[in-house]
Enzyme design. Structure first.
Site, short mmCIF file in Angstrom:
data_model
loop_
_atom_site.label_atom_id
_atom_site.label_comp_id
_atom_site.label_asym_id
_atom_site.label_seq_id
_atom_site.Cartn_x
_atom_site.Cartn_y
_atom_site.Cartn_z
CG HIS A 19 -8.84 55.26 -48.40
ND1 HIS A 19 -9.23 56.56 -48.64
CD2 HIS A 19 -8.67 54.69 -49.62
CE1 HIS A 19 -9.28 56.77 -49.94
NE2 HIS A 19 -8.94 55.64 -50.57
CD GLU A 20 -7.35 51.02 -50.35
OE1 GLU A 20 -8.24 50.55 -51.08
OE2 GLU A 20 -6.58 51.91 -50.72
CG HIS A 23 -12.21 52.16 -52.18
ND1 HIS A 23 -12.98 53.14 -52.76
CD2 HIS A 23 -11.00 52.75 -51.92
CE1 HIS A 23 -12.29 54.26 -52.85
NE2 HIS A 23 -11.08 54.04 -52.34
#
Length: 423
Positions: A19-20, A23
């Protein structure tokens, strides 16, 4: 229990890392400075700097974050008047490192008591050297200078041009969306891997795959490849319809409409009665048709992904129409309990659990709730509609309120999970 704990940490770690990284990757592409990429929360146990980003591992293996310069998650480098620091000055007489931590000492550092500083626009710092308040000394700060924060972690300063808000609106929207997007990609990939681990891919068609030896179906003359189009005159368009119709008729005679190639016939039989989950259901001894080709195994990733997405949206729709119930949610305790169950089924159970969790994480993060990615995207669209940036005060207030409500919900869910699973 040890296996469950290790599995839980690995599953949670993979979800957060994927997920990170979404980003992180798109922030870098947009020219946004990623000051820190952290795995875990709490005090740091290891850190390393590379290409302007500080990578940290923190003691609690739950969660993580990407700290983008100037974002809502980034703490400003506020050097208050009177703050004691030490600075390093480079060959161009510009400050390259500012130490605000008591946990580390700079080699050849110049002690300074800060009088004022601007590390965003003007890039300068001024103060009194070695406690001499008779002379105010001012230094320019290098654009790529670093600051050692109070916990001892060294990160880059955040000049205006590399801050989150300096990127274009489409770039910011993509950066906010990238985390959930990566979770969806992970789920598709994991389901595709499972497709190659299964003996065959269920087609969910109303075509018979295998007929069990000495079963009701075999004795009635059913064969592999038969297409059962109706049960007692009621149309069956897929395996779900067919299975439901037969399981509801234990010890009751049924009439099947069967097609094989261009031939059509009716078959009468009586399903056996089998106890399943304390309930009697009908079984005739047929198995679903399965495919083993490469395309079917790859496409399994997408079909399973869409099936789970539809299921989750169905649950969300039910919650909106029938009201919220804390039992509809699950926190870390529920995930741990699910991990224990998944681990008991081996690697396929864990992979399936990972994929389902990844979809859940992606969808929940896209909900238009402040402090979540969906809330940030909503603020981006508000900015697009207004055609001017939202005020920092407005976004900060909305985020704080949203974060507070999320924390209250998390506490309620966690307490409910503890009661549900332990009491």
């Amino acid at each position: 229990m040890i296996i469950t704990i290790i599995t839980f940490i690995i599953v949670f770690g993979v979800l957060v890392l994927v997920h990170e990284f979404g980003h992180y990757y798109f922030a870098k592409r947009a020219g946004i400075l990623v000051r820190e990429f952290s795995i875990g929360m709490g005090p740091k146990i290891w850190w390393h700097r590379k290409n302007g980003t500080t990578y940290t591992i923190r003691i609690l293996p739950l969660g993580g974050y990407v700290r983008m310069a100037g974002s809502q998650d980034d703490d400003e480098d506020t050097l208050r008047p009177g703050t004691p620091v030490s600075i390093q000055v480079g060959e161009n007489d510009k400050v390259t490192l500012i130490n605000t931590s008591k946990k580390s000492t700079l080699f050849n550092g110049i002690p300074m008591q800060v009088a004022n500083a601007d590390l965003v626009d003007g890039l300068w710092i001024e103060g009194y050297i070695n406690g001499d308040e008779s002379e105010l000394k001012r230094y320019d700060v290098d654009h790529d200078a670093s600051i050692i924060e109070s916990d001892g972690v060294q990160v880059r300063i955040a000049p205006r041009d590399v801050q989150f808000q300096s990127a274009s609106l489409p770039q910011r929207i993509i950066t906010n969306f990238a985390g959930p997007m990566n979770n969806f990609i992970l789920a598709v990939v994991v389901f595709a891997i499972l497709g190659f681990m299964l003996s065959g891919i269920p087609t969910n068609s109303n075509v018979v795959g295998e007929v069990t030896s000495n079963s009701v179906a075999q004795k009635a003359g059913l064969k592999s490849g038969d297409k059962i189009t109706a049960v007692d005159g009621k149309k069956t368009s897929d395996w779900t319809d067919l299975s439901s119709a037969i399981s509801s008729k234990p010890d009751k005679q049924v009439t099947l409409t069967v097609k094989h190639n261009d031939n059509k016939k009716t078959v009468k039989l009586t399903p056996d009665s089998v106890t399943q989950e304390k309930k009697k259901v009908g079984r005739i001894g047929i198995m679903e048709e399965q495919k083993t080709d490469f395309v079917s195994r790859i496409s399994y990733g997408f079909t399973q992904f869409m099936a789970i997405v539809s299921l989750i949206f169905g649950v969300l729709g039910h919650m909106l129409t029938h009201g919220f119930n804390v039992n509809d949610f699950g926190g870390p305790v529920a995930i741990y309990a699910g991990t224990s169950t998944a681990a008991s089924y081996g690697i396929t159970g864990v992979l399936n659990f990972l994929a389902v969790l990844s979809i859940n994480l992606g969808i929940v993060n896209l909900l238009p709730i402040p402090a979540l990615d969906g809330g940030k995207i909503l603020l981006n669209f508000i900015e697009a509609i207004r055609r001017k940036p939202n005020s920092e005060r407005f976004e900060g207030t909305v985020t704080v309120i949203g974060f507070g409500l999320l924390m209250l919900l998390m506490l309620a869910v966690t307490w409910n999970d503890i009661q549900r699973y332990f009491f």
